[in-house]
Design an enzyme around this catalytic site. Structure first.
Site, PDB file in Angstrom:
ATOM      1  N   ASN A  93       0.720  -1.130  -0.059  1.00 63.10           N
ATOM      2  CA  ASN A  93       0.150   0.111   0.094  1.00 63.10           C
ATOM      3  C   ASN A  93       0.851   1.317   0.210  1.00 63.10           C
ATOM      4  OD1 ASN A  93      -1.367   2.534   0.716  1.00 63.10           O
ATOM      5  ND2 ASN A  93      -2.789   0.972   1.895  1.00 63.10           N
ATOM      6  N   ALA A  94       0.890   2.273  -1.028  1.00 64.05           N
ATOM      7  CA  ALA A  94       1.843   3.058  -1.136  1.00 64.05           C
ATOM      8  C   ALA A  94       1.583   4.133  -0.219  1.00 64.05           C
ATOM      9  CB  ALA A  94       1.221   4.055  -2.430  1.00 64.05           C
TER      10      ALA A  94
ATOM     11  N   CYS B 151      -5.364  12.103 -12.129  1.00 66.37           N
ATOM     12  CA  CYS B 151      -6.270  11.810 -13.212  1.00 66.37           C
ATOM     13  C   CYS B 151      -7.808  11.819 -12.663  1.00 66.37           C
ATOM     14  CB  CYS B 151      -6.065  10.330 -13.689  1.00 66.37           C
ATOM     15  SG  CYS B 151      -6.424   9.086 -12.523  1.00 66.37           S
TER      16      CYS B 151
HETATM   17  N1  SAH Z   1       1.668   4.910 -13.372  1.00 65.46           N
HETATM   18  C1  SAH Z   1       0.930   3.873 -13.966  1.00 65.46           C
HETATM   19  C2  SAH Z   1      -0.727   3.888 -13.701  1.00 65.46           C
HETATM   20  C3  SAH Z   1      -0.884   3.898 -12.487  1.00 65.46           C
HETATM   21  S1  SAH Z   1      -2.776   3.602 -12.188  1.00 65.46           S
HETATM   22  C4  SAH Z   1       1.474   3.773 -15.439  1.00 65.46           C
HETATM   23  O1  SAH Z   1       1.963   4.714 -15.814  1.00 65.46           O
HETATM   24  O2  SAH Z   1       1.057   2.733 -16.148  1.00 65.46           O
HETATM   25  C5  SAH Z   1      -2.995   3.677 -10.453  1.00 65.46           C
HETATM   26  C6  SAH Z   1      -2.135   2.229  -9.851  1.00 65.46           C
HETATM   27  O3  SAH Z   1      -2.411   2.324  -8.400  1.00 65.46           O
HETATM   28  C7  SAH Z   1      -2.875   0.990 -10.163  1.00 65.46           C
HETATM   29  O4  SAH Z   1      -1.809   0.156 -10.813  1.00 65.46           O
HETATM   30  C8  SAH Z   1      -3.316   0.460  -8.923  1.00 65.46           C
HETATM   31  O5  SAH Z   1      -3.243  -0.932  -8.798  1.00 65.46           O
HETATM   32  C9  SAH Z   1      -2.333   0.887  -8.097  1.00 65.46           C
HETATM   33  N2  SAH Z   1      -3.069   1.380  -6.551  1.00 65.46           N
HETATM   34  C10 SAH Z   1      -4.305   1.650  -6.138  1.00 65.46           C
HETATM   35  N3  SAH Z   1      -4.282   1.993  -4.772  1.00 65.46           N
HETATM   36  C11 SAH Z   1      -3.045   1.781  -4.337  1.00 65.46           C
HETATM   37  C12 SAH Z   1      -2.524   2.039  -3.228  1.00 65.46           C
HETATM   38  N4  SAH Z   1      -3.113   2.362  -2.057  1.00 65.46           N
HETATM   39  N5  SAH Z   1      -1.210   1.456  -3.020  1.00 65.46           N
HETATM   40  C13 SAH Z   1      -0.581   1.266  -4.040  1.00 65.46           C
HETATM   41  N6  SAH Z   1      -1.260   0.956  -5.182  1.00 65.46           N
HETATM   42  C14 SAH Z   1      -2.231   1.374  -5.371  1.00 65.46           C
END
Ligand code: SAH
Length: 394
Positions: A277-278, A338
């Site tokens: 989780n980021a 986005c």
């Molecule tokens: N940067 C990517 C697109 C990101 S889309 C590109 O250029 O292709 C958003 C991403 O966030 C998705 O892959 C989703 O799995 C992830 N995500 C959603 N919630 C998250 C969280 N809490 N922690 C980590 N990743 C998460």
């Protein structure tokens, strides 16, 4: 040319609806319809003001809050022919604006004057999404598939179904899958970087094509140790890897990271992928004083509606605060949103507040949006949704 009479059902709209159309928008909400002939779901309708003066022809939805999507100032009776013509125009436009990629958006709904149709090209596979009743009718589907086949000659055409959209449009549910051909996976190359594509897996129609031009700009500034947060299948990480000494990608989706790892192998890059989780990971890393030279933040849309704006801005600020703390002097921040509902000025204000709180000097390098194959129509603000800010941090 004034619109001529047609046999389409007539829908009268309120002065508020009329003002919106006069400003160049194409949507009329159900609450702005004052009277209507019987109009079948997904039919062509003639839209008029209170006195019967026509605005032109629109697509009608019997269930969406966006009841009317204008198609033309003219009187239209042959919808499949018009859709074919607009698909050809959308493809011709891409020929003039798309470079260095065999994956890009061919048709972007309202922005290509085809409300409810999205078509993405991944090399020899097309992936389409249908979002409105009118585009879902058999005759329009046939026209779309046949025109795309004639123009592009793809190995396959796939449909990605969003069940929530079909529910909102009261369309019967249907599975995602092949509409034409048998091939479901392929490879594509953008900006010289190679990617796997599997039409039956992944989020959106497969990749985040809207970031294509931002990847190319990130490459110009990225250096040192890089952290790509919300990396999905590695779009930013793979692009910056040749310019960085070490790259780590973080995402909560294991399937996305598995593809990211295959993509790294395809490009002969060593990248560390972390499933986490980021928010938790950035908190840990920031409190243990981890430092980077390049950080990318590309989270999912936090504001799905206007009501989420405040909580979305708090989430963006938390991420950006932590990233700013973790950048070495001269570091590069690539930060994205986005969410359409978070406007560019909201986003910059949030970033300015984060800079102030962390005592960092943030110099804007570029304020960018979505790639040009996801056109923004000046009179339809909703077509502009992506923000991507590149900044140098001291
Ligand atoms: N940067 C990517 C697109 C990101 S889309 C590109 O250029 O292709 C958003 C991403 O966030 C998705 O892959 C989703 O799995 C992830 N995500 C959603 N919630 C998250 C969280 N809490 N922690 C980590 N990743 C998460």
């Amino acid at each position: 040319m004034p619109p001529t009479k047609s046999a389409n059902p007539i829908i009268k709209i309120s002065p508020r609806g009329a003002t919106r159309l006069k400003a160049g928008h194409v949507w009329v909400y159900r609450s702005d319809i004052t009277s209507t002939d019987v109009a079948p779901a997904g039919s062509l309708v003639t839209v008029t003001d209170q006195r019967g003066k026509p605005f032109g022809t629109a697509l009608y939805s019997s269930s969406s809050q966006i009841a009317i999507r204008m198609l033309s100032r003219d009187s239209i009776s042959d919808l499949p022919a018009l859709i074919r013509e607009r698909i050809r125009a959308a493809i011709a436009y891409r020929r003039t604006i798309v470079r260095d990629t065999d994956a890009y958006r061919l048709v972007f709904s309202e922005a290509d004057l085809i409300p409810g149709l999205i078509v993405d090209r991944y090399n020899d596979i097309l992936s389409l999404q249908i979002l409105t009743q009118a585009i879902d009718t058999d005759i329009v589907r046939e026209a779309v598939i046949s025109e795309l086949t004639e123009q592009i000659r793809p190995a396959a055409i796939m449909e990605r179904v969003d069940p929530r959209v079909r529910e909102l449009e009261t369309l019967p549910s249907r599975p995602s899958g092949l509409l034409e051909g048998t091939k479901t996976s392929t490879g594509f190359t953008m900006n010289g970087v190679h990617f796997h594509y599997d039409g039956l897996e992944g989020q959106k129609t497969g990749a985040f094509l809207d970031q294509r031009e931002n990847y190319a700009v990130a490459v110009q500034h990225a250096h040192g140790e890089a952290l790509d947060v919300f990396c999905y299948q590695g779009g930013f990480a793979l692009h910056v890897a040749p310019h960085c000494s070490a790259v780590t990608g973080v995402d909560s989706s294991r399937p996305a990271l598995e593809v990211a790892d295959q993509n790294a192998a395809l490009n002969q890059r060593e990248i560390e992928w972390i499933e986490a989780n980021a928010f938790d990971l950035l908190k840990d890393y920031a409190s243990s004083n981890r430092l980077y030279d390049t950080i990318v933040l590309d989270p999912p849309a936090f504001a799905k509606t206007k009501r989420d704006l405040d909580s979305a801005l708090r989430a963006y600020k938390e991420l950006n605060l932590r990233a700013l703390k973790m950048l070495r002097p001269g570091g590069i921040l690539v930060t994205c949103s986005c969410s359409y509902h978070v406007g560019q000025s909201d986003f910059l204000e949030m970033l300015a507040a984060a800079a102030l709180d962390t005592h960092r000097t943030v110099r804007l390098l570029e304020i960018r949006g979505q790639a040009k194959d996801h056109p923004v129509l000046l009179n339809i603000p909703e077509t502009a949704y992506l923000k991507c800010v590149l900044a140098a941090v001291n």
